[in-house]
Every structure is written in structure tokens, then in C-alpha cells.
Design a protein around this motif. Structure first.
Motif, PDB file in Angstrom:
ATOM      1  N   LYS A 169      -9.204   4.737   7.517  1.00 27.12           N
ATOM      2  CA  LYS A 169      -8.521   5.468   8.457  1.00 27.12           C
ATOM      3  C   LYS A 169      -6.962   5.322   8.283  1.00 27.12           C
ATOM      4  O   LYS A 169      -6.133   6.054   8.015  1.00 27.12           O
ATOM      5  CB  LYS A 169      -9.132   5.803   9.612  1.00 27.12           C
ATOM      6  CG  LYS A 169      -8.233   6.519  10.614  1.00 27.12           C
ATOM      7  CD  LYS A 169      -8.938   6.550  12.145  1.00 27.12           C
ATOM      8  CE  LYS A 169      -8.118   7.383  12.922  1.00 27.12           C
ATOM      9  NZ  LYS A 169      -8.752   7.178  14.238  1.00 27.12           N
ATOM     10  N   VAL A 170      -6.721   4.008   8.444  1.00 23.08           N
ATOM     11  CA  VAL A 170      -5.196   3.547   8.463  1.00 23.08           C
ATOM     12  C   VAL A 170      -4.812   2.844   7.194  1.00 23.08           C
ATOM     13  O   VAL A 170      -3.812   2.530   7.108  1.00 23.08           O
ATOM     14  CB  VAL A 170      -5.324   2.644   9.648  1.00 23.08           C
ATOM     15  CG1 VAL A 170      -5.720   3.264  10.791  1.00 23.08           C
ATOM     16  CG2 VAL A 170      -5.846   1.410   9.356  1.00 23.08           C
ATOM     17  N   HIS A 171      -5.622   2.700   6.055  1.00 18.74           N
ATOM     18  CA  HIS A 171      -5.146   2.005   4.849  1.00 18.74           C
ATOM     19  C   HIS A 171      -4.048   2.989   4.115  1.00 18.74           C
ATOM     20  O   HIS A 171      -4.278   4.076   3.795  1.00 18.74           O
ATOM     21  CB  HIS A 171      -6.466   1.685   4.098  1.00 18.74           C
ATOM     22  CG  HIS A 171      -6.189   0.555   3.040  1.00 18.74           C
ATOM     23  ND1 HIS A 171      -5.401   0.814   1.880  1.00 18.74           N
ATOM     24  CD2 HIS A 171      -6.476  -0.624   2.975  1.00 18.74           C
ATOM     25  CE1 HIS A 171      -5.537  -0.479   1.135  1.00 18.74           C
ATOM     26  NE2 HIS A 171      -6.012  -1.269   1.878  1.00 18.74           N
ATOM     27  N   PRO A 172      -3.087   2.367   3.550  1.00 21.48           N
ATOM     28  CA  PRO A 172      -1.903   3.183   2.847  1.00 21.48           C
ATOM     29  C   PRO A 172      -2.552   3.236   1.243  1.00 21.48           C
ATOM     30  O   PRO A 172      -1.913   4.408   0.787  1.00 21.48           O
ATOM     31  CB  PRO A 172      -0.926   2.002   2.853  1.00 21.48           C
ATOM     32  CG  PRO A 172      -1.473   0.856   2.938  1.00 21.48           C
ATOM     33  CD  PRO A 172      -2.588   0.921   3.767  1.00 21.48           C
ATOM     34  N   TYR A 173      -3.580   2.760   0.703  1.00 20.93           N
ATOM     35  CA  TYR A 173      -4.254   2.989  -0.451  1.00 20.93           C
ATOM     36  C   TYR A 173      -4.850   4.584  -0.508  1.00 20.93           C
ATOM     37  O   TYR A 173      -5.592   4.753   0.545  1.00 20.93           O
ATOM     38  CB  TYR A 173      -5.037   2.123  -0.972  1.00 20.93           C
ATOM     39  CG  TYR A 173      -4.239   1.039  -1.646  1.00 20.93           C
ATOM     40  CD1 TYR A 173      -2.611   0.827  -1.793  1.00 20.93           C
ATOM     41  CD2 TYR A 173      -5.069  -0.376  -1.892  1.00 20.93           C
ATOM     42  CE1 TYR A 173      -2.192  -0.352  -2.356  1.00 20.93           C
ATOM     43  CE2 TYR A 173      -4.318  -1.586  -2.588  1.00 20.93           C
ATOM     44  CZ  TYR A 173      -3.193  -1.756  -2.682  1.00 20.93           C
ATOM     45  OH  TYR A 173      -2.610  -2.566  -3.135  1.00 20.93           O
TER      46      TYR A 173
END
Length: 104
Positions: free
Chosen positions: A74-78
Motif C-alpha cells: 500500500k505505501v511502497h514507492p515501487y
């Protein structure tokens, strides 16, 4: 019976790794994380890429796997993060007692 697991995940930099790990710790989803900077080489959209990256070894319990995986996704930049579950078949009793106490 609860089982300990390790989750390996990668991040683009130390700042994003620390932010996500801190949130996981605050939510009691993991008990500990080890962060290491390294060089990653991989194929992306048909091209060989080389980037600096941070690998995280997250120590937790099997019953937290889905929650940790969902939160990181949900929060990962990839666009496509690596989030890998590694089963722990055996560990020293002191570690297991600690991880089961911390991750409630």
C-alpha cells in the motif's frame, strides 16, 4: 502454534525503508528490522537496470505475514516491490520467546 518468519523487502533509499519499518514497528507488525544498502541489478521492461537500493530483513510471526505484505504494498514507492516471506524452520529459544512477546 505460532511460527517465526523473516520478510525480505527492498526499498529505493534508506529514508523510505526507515519510514515504512518505523510504521511496521509502531503497529506491532514486526519486532525488528535490519537495513542494508546495496547495489541491485535487475531486468525491468526488457532492460538491465542497476540502482542503489536498501534491503530490509523484517523479523516477525507467520500470523502477521498478510498484514505486513498488504501494508508494504500500500505505501511502497515501487510499482512492483519485492516482498518475500522466508519460513524459519528453527531458531534459538531466546529469539523465539522475544519475537512472540514483541509481536502480539
Amino acid at each position: 502454534m505460532r511460527k517465526a518468519i523473516i520478510i525480505y523487502a527492498t526499498f529505493p533509499n534508506m529514508e523510505s525503508a526507515k519510514d515504512i519499518v518505523k510504521s511496521l514497528l509502531e503497529k506491532n507488525l514486526i519486532g525488528c528490522a535490519n537495513l542494508r544498502e546495496h547495489k541491485a541489478m535487475y531486468v525491468w521492461k526488457g532492460q538491465i537496470e542497476e540502482e542503489d537500493e536498501v534491503g530490509a530483513i523484517l523479523k516477525t510471526t507467520d500470523d502477521r505475514w498478510e498484514m505486513v505484505k498488504e501494508f508494504i504494498n500500500k505505501v511502497h514507492p515501487y510499482e512492483t516491490p519485492a516482498i518475500l516471506k522466508i519460513d524459519v524452520s528453527d531458531a534459538n529459544k531466546g529469539f523465539l520467546d522475544w519475537i512472540f512477546d514483541v509481536v502480539k
